[in-house]
Design an enzyme around this catalytic site. Structure first.
Site, PDB file in Angstrom:
ATOM      1  N   LYS A 130       7.149  14.523  -5.705  1.00  7.86           N
ATOM      2  CA  LYS A 130       7.306  13.743  -6.942  1.00  7.86           C
ATOM      3  C   LYS A 130       6.008  13.035  -7.336  1.00  7.86           C
ATOM      4  O   LYS A 130       5.961  11.813  -7.507  1.00  7.86           O
ATOM      5  CB  LYS A 130       8.435  12.714  -6.801  1.00  7.86           C
ATOM      6  CG  LYS A 130       9.794  13.284  -6.432  1.00  7.86           C
ATOM      7  CD  LYS A 130      10.840  12.173  -6.327  1.00  7.86           C
ATOM      8  CE  LYS A 130      12.201  12.697  -5.936  1.00  7.86           C
ATOM      9  NZ  LYS A 130      12.266  13.119  -4.509  1.00  7.86           N
ATOM     10  N   LEU A 131       4.957  13.815  -7.539  1.00  8.52           N
ATOM     11  CA  LEU A 131       3.664  13.221  -7.867  1.00  8.52           C
ATOM     12  C   LEU A 131       3.724  12.471  -9.196  1.00  8.52           C
ATOM     13  O   LEU A 131       4.362  12.901 -10.152  1.00  8.52           O
ATOM     14  CB  LEU A 131       2.587  14.307  -7.924  1.00  8.52           C
ATOM     15  CG  LEU A 131       2.329  15.085  -6.629  1.00  8.52           C
ATOM     16  CD1 LEU A 131       1.112  15.990  -6.797  1.00  8.52           C
ATOM     17  CD2 LEU A 131       2.133  14.146  -5.446  1.00  8.52           C
ATOM     18  N   LYS A 186      13.696  22.302   1.659  1.00  2.00           N
ATOM     19  CA  LYS A 186      13.019  21.223   0.938  1.00  2.00           C
ATOM     20  C   LYS A 186      12.315  20.300   1.927  1.00  2.00           C
ATOM     21  O   LYS A 186      12.938  19.757   2.836  1.00  2.00           O
ATOM     22  CB  LYS A 186      14.002  20.414   0.098  1.00  2.00           C
ATOM     23  CG  LYS A 186      13.325  19.295  -0.714  1.00  2.00           C
ATOM     24  CD  LYS A 186      14.313  18.586  -1.631  1.00  2.00           C
ATOM     25  CE  LYS A 186      15.089  17.494  -0.925  1.00  2.00           C
ATOM     26  NZ  LYS A 186      14.222  16.316  -0.601  1.00  2.00           N
ATOM     27  N   ILE A 244      -2.608   9.491 -12.438  1.00  2.00           N
ATOM     28  CA  ILE A 244      -3.372   9.877 -13.617  1.00  2.00           C
ATOM     29  C   ILE A 244      -3.549  11.396 -13.612  1.00  2.00           C
ATOM     30  O   ILE A 244      -3.529  12.035 -12.547  1.00  2.00           O
ATOM     31  CB  ILE A 244      -4.728   9.155 -13.678  1.00  2.00           C
ATOM     32  CG1 ILE A 244      -5.603   9.538 -12.471  1.00  2.00           C
ATOM     33  CG2 ILE A 244      -4.528   7.645 -13.750  1.00  2.00           C
ATOM     34  CD1 ILE A 244      -7.014   8.975 -12.556  1.00  2.00           C
ATOM     35  N   ASN A 294      -5.952  13.649 -13.866  1.00  2.00           N
ATOM     36  CA  ASN A 294      -6.957  14.324 -13.053  1.00  2.00           C
ATOM     37  C   ASN A 294      -6.610  14.299 -11.570  1.00  2.00           C
ATOM     38  O   ASN A 294      -6.827  15.280 -10.846  1.00  2.00           O
ATOM     39  CB  ASN A 294      -8.331  13.691 -13.274  1.00  2.00           C
ATOM     40  CG  ASN A 294      -9.447  14.535 -12.692  1.00  2.00           C
ATOM     41  OD1 ASN A 294      -9.600  15.701 -13.051  1.00  2.00           O
ATOM     42  ND2 ASN A 294     -10.229  13.953 -11.783  1.00  2.00           N
ATOM     43  N   ASP A 347       8.832  18.509  -2.128  1.00  2.00           N
ATOM     44  CA  ASP A 347       9.390  17.469  -2.997  1.00  2.00           C
ATOM     45  C   ASP A 347       8.620  16.158  -2.805  1.00  2.00           C
ATOM     46  O   ASP A 347       9.056  15.258  -2.105  1.00  2.00           O
ATOM     47  CB  ASP A 347      10.870  17.290  -2.646  1.00  2.00           C
ATOM     48  CG  ASP A 347      11.558  16.213  -3.469  1.00  2.00           C
ATOM     49  OD1 ASP A 347      11.068  15.909  -4.581  1.00  2.00           O
ATOM     50  OD2 ASP A 347      12.579  15.672  -2.996  1.00  2.00           O
ATOM     51  N   THR A 354      18.875  10.802  -9.020  1.00  2.00           N
ATOM     52  CA  THR A 354      20.336  10.817  -8.965  1.00  2.00           C
ATOM     53  C   THR A 354      20.902   9.549  -8.345  1.00  2.00           C
ATOM     54  O   THR A 354      22.112   9.322  -8.402  1.00  2.00           O
ATOM     55  CB  THR A 354      20.857  12.041  -8.189  1.00  2.00           C
ATOM     56  OG1 THR A 354      20.255  12.077  -6.893  1.00  2.00           O
ATOM     57  CG2 THR A 354      20.532  13.330  -8.932  1.00  2.00           C
ATOM     58  N   ARG A 387      27.698  17.828  -2.906  1.00  2.00           N
ATOM     59  CA  ARG A 387      28.537  17.502  -1.757  1.00  2.00           C
ATOM     60  C   ARG A 387      29.812  18.339  -1.808  1.00  2.00           C
ATOM     61  O   ARG A 387      30.488  18.364  -2.846  1.00  2.00           O
ATOM     62  CB  ARG A 387      28.937  16.018  -1.773  1.00  2.00           C
ATOM     63  CG  ARG A 387      27.790  15.032  -1.667  1.00  2.00           C
ATOM     64  CD  ARG A 387      27.255  14.969  -0.243  1.00  2.00           C
ATOM     65  NE  ARG A 387      26.260  13.929  -0.091  1.00  2.00           N
ATOM     66  CZ  ARG A 387      24.974  14.074  -0.341  1.00  2.00           C
ATOM     67  NH1 ARG A 387      24.528  15.228  -0.802  1.00  2.00           N
ATOM     68  NH2 ARG A 387      24.127  13.078  -0.137  1.00  2.00           N
TER      69      ARG A 387
END
EC number: 4.1.1.23
Length: 233
Positions: free
Chosen positions: A63-64, A34, A67, A69, A61, A117, A179
């Site tokens: 996390k967009l 990641k 808007i 477009n 990762d 989380t 974990r």
């Protein structure tokens, strides 16, 4: 389909730190890695090309959340990097998620973040002004993610079963905050062990510090992988 390799969160500040970490593993071992904001902003798209060149799978990762477009255009760029999976914030809405899917295409998995989380129910209600339970919010976002045609969501293991019931059994549930027993939970409020995550139905698990900050990262990785896959047929 479940992924047998735990995804290692490369929470490192530089390209060189990643190279040093990966040098600990046998060259022939294919990992699932990641790349988050810190590393991507420090090393740029080249980090993805480097990892893919070594034969590893990559979950980008970022996390967009913008808007529709803008997100669509960004996903077109990410699709050219050859990532195996990336994500958006479900809070961006169905139209944004549909645009992300269109921009990325079908060669990579696209999932959405429901609630981080690190977010507690009290925090959600106070700062997001969402006056439902945390689980209700997560289920709502998961349904909207499925409606938009995405492959799944990022969620805590405690939410996997209700999400699959609310969507479908093949809807991917990727679980961070994993974990091994006895390891400090850090800044994540909702955590679970690899074995528990398997039993409850998680499809992918993400593990960071218990591997990257272990005295022997390779041994830690294989111990977690063994725990994650011990009951697989």
């Amino acid at each position: 389909m479940r992924e047998h390799r735990p995804i290692i969160a490369l929470d490192f500040p530089s390209f060189e730190a990643v190279k040093e970490f990966l040098a600990l593993f046998p060259a022939e071992e294919s990992l699932y890695l990641k790349v988050g904001m810190e590393l991507y902003y420090a090393a740029g798209p080249e980090i993805v090309s480097y990892l893919k060149g070594l034969g590893h799978s990559v979950f980008l990762d970022l996390k967009l959340h913008d808007i529709p477009n803008t997100v669509k255009s960004a996903m077109k760029v990410l699709s050219q990097l050859g990532v195996d999976m990336t994500n958006v914030h479900a809070a961006g809405g169905v139209e944004m998620m549909k645009a992300a899917r269109e921009g990325l295409g079908s060669q990579a998995k696209l999932i959405a973040v429901t609630q981080l989380t690190s977010t507690s129910e009290a925090q959600m209600q106070e700062f997001q002004n969402i006056q439902t339970s945390l689980q209700e919010s997560v289920i709502h976002y998961a349904k909207k993610t499925a409606e938009a045609g995405l492959d799944g969501v990022v969620c805590s293991a405690q939410e996997v079963q209700v999400i699959k019931q609310a969507t479908n059994p093949d809807f991917i549930c990727l679980t961070p905050g994993i974990r091994p027993a006895g390891v400090a939970v850090g800044d994540q409020k909702r955590v679970m062990t690899p074995a528990d995550a398997y039993q409850i139905g998680s499809d992918y698990i993400v593990v960071g510090r218990p591997i990257t900050q272990a005295e022997d990262p390779v041994a830690a990785y294989h111990a977690i992988k063994d725990e994650w896959t011990q009951d697989w047929n």
